[in-house]
Design a protein around this motif. Structure first.
Motif, mmCIF file in Angstrom:
data_model
loop_
_atom_site.group_PDB
_atom_site.id
_atom_site.type_symbol
_atom_site.label_atom_id
_atom_site.label_comp_id
_atom_site.label_asym_id
_atom_site.label_seq_id
_atom_site.Cartn_x
_atom_site.Cartn_y
_atom_site.Cartn_z
ATOM 1 N N ARG A 1 0.837 -1.323 -0.032
ATOM 2 C CA ARG A 1 -0.025 -0.054 0.056
ATOM 3 C C ARG A 1 0.856 1.267 0.067
ATOM 4 O O ARG A 1 1.978 1.163 0.101
ATOM 5 C CB ARG A 1 -0.929 -0.111 1.329
ATOM 6 N N ASP A 2 0.328 2.436 -0.374
ATOM 7 C CA ASP A 2 1.123 3.699 -0.610
ATOM 8 C C ASP A 2 0.874 4.529 0.634
ATOM 9 O O ASP A 2 0.419 4.378 1.574
ATOM 10 C CB ASP A 2 0.680 4.277 -1.633
ATOM 11 N N TYR A 3 1.667 5.804 0.421
ATOM 12 C CA TYR A 3 1.535 6.828 1.219
ATOM 13 C C TYR A 3 0.145 7.224 1.990
ATOM 14 O O TYR A 3 -0.879 7.103 1.232
ATOM 15 C CB TYR A 3 2.287 7.852 0.531
ATOM 16 N N GLN B 1 -6.306 6.812 3.933
ATOM 17 C CA GLN B 1 -6.408 6.517 2.508
ATOM 18 C C GLN B 1 -7.287 7.696 1.842
ATOM 19 O O GLN B 1 -7.088 7.946 0.739
ATOM 20 C CB GLN B 1 -7.323 5.361 2.136
ATOM 21 N N THR C 1 -4.800 10.898 0.468
ATOM 22 C CA THR C 1 -4.008 10.999 -0.571
ATOM 23 C C THR C 1 -4.852 10.221 -1.840
ATOM 24 O O THR C 1 -5.795 9.543 -1.551
ATOM 25 C CB THR C 1 -2.903 10.410 -0.441
ATOM 26 N N GLN D 1 -3.563 8.108 -5.228
ATOM 27 C CA GLN D 1 -2.322 7.734 -6.359
ATOM 28 C C GLN D 1 -2.686 7.800 -7.883
ATOM 29 O O GLN D 1 -4.022 7.405 -8.018
ATOM 30 C CB GLN D 1 -1.940 6.410 -6.022
ATOM 31 N N GLN E 1 -8.703 -2.299 -1.129
ATOM 32 C CA GLN E 1 -8.560 -0.973 -0.249
ATOM 33 C C GLN E 1 -9.649 -1.088 0.952
ATOM 34 O O GLN E 1 -9.507 -0.327 1.935
ATOM 35 C CB GLN E 1 -8.626 0.305 -1.107
ATOM 36 N N PRO F 1 -4.957 4.888 -2.590
ATOM 37 C CA PRO F 1 -3.608 4.380 -1.996
ATOM 38 C C PRO F 1 -3.681 3.397 -1.102
ATOM 39 O O PRO F 1 -2.460 2.706 -0.929
ATOM 40 C CB PRO F 1 -3.124 5.526 -0.913
ATOM 41 N N GLN G 1 1.055 11.937 -6.792
ATOM 42 C CA GLN G 1 0.834 11.453 -5.431
ATOM 43 C C GLN G 1 0.224 12.850 -4.841
ATOM 44 O O GLN G 1 0.557 14.052 -4.802
ATOM 45 C CB GLN G 1 1.893 11.339 -4.391
#
Length: 386
Positions: free
Chosen positions: A176-178, A200, A203, A205, A227, A264, A286
């Motif tokens: 998973r991301d930032y 989530q 942000t 993506q 997610q 994200p 981002q």
């Protein structure tokens, strides 16, 4: 499923709960502006979105928000640039900057070995300074703002990083991301679960394809609906979840000028480029919510430097215990690695650079003399500046 406590440990994750979410199907009727659904990914054509933007943007934004949260969490926009030359011209700008930086060494990466691929940090600022005209025609695309606002609302801020995957480039680990995707499991466990879920919403993506990306070049692997798993920031490093991802993740070919956007928290990973002679290049967007900012501007570096001698004296005289020290440091120093300048402050020992709190605790624990601490704070400040 039993309600979860606010503070949970990584060993509470359950693959069966995760799989039940990922096995949902997409009802095309939920996305009336879409043109197709391919492997659970909702596909839009740019012309359809432009028409909806001009006639009824609220209905379209409601649809996209539902897609990111309650739907599969990922969408593709085909032919997002009516003039393909915009992408080509901006690619030449990016290539020129990458060539300049290649002479200065290899850039570190979050999820790939440094030097394995081409990486251009902060492509947003660098392209604005290098070629204002190209920047303007590239980011004038209203679909970027439409999609961002559908998830984040107004006043969002964009950063961008270019990734070039060379022939033979290996796939990433699914992740998973930032924000919390860049933190260790121990750090994630410190956040109550509602804050993990909230991450989530801070942000979005995105990626703009700068080359055609047939499957053999390794476009991003995606796990639709992943997610929705609240414990996902604690789960993505587990081997069982990794195995599930490898079995059920989907992959779509992209064309130059297509857009890919996803929540994200969606489990995803760049694929392997198995070609012998084709690069895969994307500008990764981002996009951050306006809410991720404090109310006042503080010079925390000056605060750290002002407090350090007094803290050091109290520690030397046993007048401050560990909990008191931690409380003071948490109040005064910045405990978060971002935003920073990832060219000069790269994630060399993990996925996030050292924080002010970590620096201050290390200095006090090791009893650094004040001049040494002052120098290190100044160095950290200079490394984080754009």
């Amino acid at each position: 499923m039993t309600p979860l406590a606010a503070f949970v440990r990584a060993d509470t994750v359950a693959l069966a709960d995760f799989a039940a979410l990922c096995e949902q199907t997409v009802d095309p009727a939920d996305y009336p502006h879409s043109n197709a659904v391919q492997r659970k990914v909702v596909i839009y054509h740019a012309d359809t979105l432009r028409q909806a933007l001009a006639s009824d943007p609220t209905a379209l934004k409601n649809e996209l928000h539902h897609l990111f949260r309650h739907g599969p969490g990922v969408m593709v926009v085909r032919a997002a640039y009516s003039d393909p030359g915009v992408i080509d011209r901006h690619s030449r700008v990016l290539a020129a900057i990458l060539a300049q930086e290649a002479q200065q060494g290899q850039a570190a990466d979050h999820f790939a070995k440094a030097g394995a691929n081409g990486r251009l940090w902060n492509s947003l600022q660098k392209t604005a300074l290098h070629s204002p005209d190209s920047f303007i025609e590239y980011y004038a695309n209203p679909l970027l703002g439409l999609i961002a606002e559908s998830w984040l609302g107004p006043h969002f801020q964009i950063t961008a990083q270019v990734n070039v995957v060379n022939p033979g480039g290996q796939a990433q680990q699914p992740h998973r991301d930032y924000h919390l995707g860049f933190q260790t499991v121990d750090e994630v466990e410190r956040f109550p679960l509602p804050l993990q879920v909230m991450s989530q919403y801070l942000t979005l993506q995105g990626a703009i394809a700068h080359t055609d990306m047939p499957l053999e070049t390794g476009p991003t692997l995606l796990l639709p609906f992943s997610q929705q798993y609240d414990l996902g920031y604690l789960a993505w490093r587990h081997e069982a979840f990794n195995d599930y991802f490898q079995q059920y993740a989907v992959q779509l070919a992209l064309n130059k000028g297509d857009l890919l956007f996803f929540n994200p928290a969606l489990f995803h990973a760049a694929g392997s480029n198995i070609t012998a002679d084709r690069q895969r290049m994307a500008n990764l967007l981002q996009i951050s919510s306006a809410f991720g900012k404090p109310m006042e501007s503080l010079d925390r570096d000056r605060m750290m430097q002002a407090l350090y001698p007094a803290l050091l004296k109290r520690l030397q005289q046993d007048e401050l215990d560990d909990q008191g020290l931690a409380s003071v440091i948490a109040t005064a120093a910045d405990g978060y690695s971002f935003p920073t300048n990832l060219d000069s402050d790269p994630p060399l020992h993990g996925m996030a650079p050292k924080t002010g709190q970590q620096l201050m605790l290390q200095a006090l624990t090791e009893r650094w003399p004040y001049p040494v601490f002052e120098q290190q704070v100044s160095l950290m400040r200079s490394k984080r500046q754009a």
